[in-house]
Design a protein around this motif. Structure first.
Motif, short mmCIF file in Angstrom:
data_model
loop_
_atom_site.label_atom_id
_atom_site.label_comp_id
_atom_site.label_asym_id
_atom_site.label_seq_id
_atom_site.Cartn_x
_atom_site.Cartn_y
_atom_site.Cartn_z
N ALA A 3 5.55 -9.26 -130.17
CA ALA A 3 4.16 -8.84 -129.97
C ALA A 3 3.27 -10.00 -129.53
O ALA A 3 2.26 -9.79 -128.86
N THR A 4 3.63 -11.21 -129.89
CA THR A 4 2.81 -12.38 -129.53
C THR A 4 3.50 -13.30 -128.52
O THR A 4 3.03 -14.41 -128.28
N VAL A 5 4.60 -12.82 -127.94
CA VAL A 5 5.41 -13.71 -127.10
C VAL A 5 4.65 -14.17 -125.86
O VAL A 5 4.70 -15.35 -125.49
N TYR A 6 3.93 -13.27 -125.20
CA TYR A 6 3.18 -13.67 -124.00
C TYR A 6 1.94 -14.48 -124.35
O TYR A 6 1.56 -15.39 -123.61
N ILE A 7 1.34 -14.17 -125.49
CA ILE A 7 0.16 -14.92 -125.93
C ILE A 7 0.54 -16.37 -126.24
O ILE A 7 -0.14 -17.31 -125.81
N HIS A 8 1.63 -16.56 -126.97
CA HIS A 8 2.05 -17.92 -127.35
C HIS A 8 2.67 -18.68 -126.18
O HIS A 8 2.74 -19.91 -126.22
N SER A 9 3.13 -17.96 -125.16
CA SER A 9 3.73 -18.61 -123.98
C SER A 9 2.75 -18.69 -122.83
O SER A 9 3.17 -18.87 -121.68
#
Length: 260
Positions: free
Chosen positions: A89-95
């Motif tokens: 769920a946060t993979v694109y936000i953290h990347s």
């Protein structure tokens, strides 16, 4: 739309050296200067299984030789599913810093999350192997079914992470909602109790798709052959979920850099 997503998935899979390296580096950074490393998760999981097994095994009147392997598989596999979806769920936000600076395929980051959690699973699965070695494997003929069941389990976890990551990049409150939903799902999914324990409320298990996924991977390890309904629900979820995930990815793939 699907052709765009298929191309991105193919490029992501071909970049396996990158996402496997990123996943491994993140684990090493997370446990840097630690003597035990990721095995801290194994130790905490073992303590949790022993504690819950002693308490709930007594409350439910279960024999520990039967209940501990049942509980260990449930907790270990649930932890894998929950971590893949919550981190997805946060993979694109953290990347975001990678996505803005390099034109890389986007599903690469989802594969990184899956790979990282499979490494953690390898550490936690030591507990399951140890308990099966202590209490014995019930049916060696059924045990190989765990391999296709596990593959189907991971495929379902991956499409959930794909959809969660894409929608969370647009709606930033969604990761907290997903985490809360998984906390609720933990109690209505037969992880700590057997499915047949809910006599009057068996519909809670029957209508819960996650219970079928859990039984799919737990059954072979417990000496049980998953029913055709379990295989059908799990395969149907994978087919419908992957179709939806790929369509959404193809539809909104180019908007991810602007969302993050």
């Amino acid at each position: 739309m699907l052709s765009i997503a298929i191309t991105d998935l193919r490029e992501s899979l071909s970049s396996w050296r990158l996402w496997s390296l990123l996943g491994w580096i993140e684990i090493r950074q997370r446990y840097a200067r630690s003597a035990v490393g990721p095995f801290w998760l194994t130790i905490s999981m073992a303590v949790m299984i022993a504690s819950i097994g002693a308490v709930y095994g007594t409350l439910f009147g279960q024999e520990l030789r039967e209940y501990l392997p049942f509980l260990s598989v449930g907790l270990v596999m649930w932890f894998l599913l929950a971590q893949i979806v919550n981190e997805g769920a946060t993979v694109y936000i953290h990347s975001a810093h990678y996505i803005r600076q390099a034109a890389t395929p986007k599903l690469l980051y989802v594969l990184q999350v899956v790979w990282r959690n499979l490494i953690i699973l390898a550490h936690n699965f030591v507990i399951v192997i140890a308990l099966l070695a202590i209490f014995g494997v019930k049916n060696w003929l059924v045990l190989p079914l765990f391999i296709p069941a596990f593959i189907l389990f991971v495929l379902n976890a991956m499409w959930m992470a794909m959809i969660a990551g894409l929608l969370s990049a647009r709606f930033r409150d969604l990761p907290q909602i997903i985490a809360s939903l998984f906390q609720v799902a933990f109690y209505v999914t037969p992880i700590m109790y057997r499915p047949d324990s809910l006599v009057r409320f068996s519909w809670i298990v029957d209508l819960n798709p996650l219970s079928y996924l859990l039984h799919l991977v737990r059954g072979p390890l417990m000496g049980e052959v998953p029913t055709l309904l379990t295989w059908g629900v799990s395969a149907g979820m994978a087919a419908i979920g992957w179709t939806a995930a790929m369509w959404l990815t193809g539809r909104y793939l180019k908007r991810i850099p602007y969302w993050v």
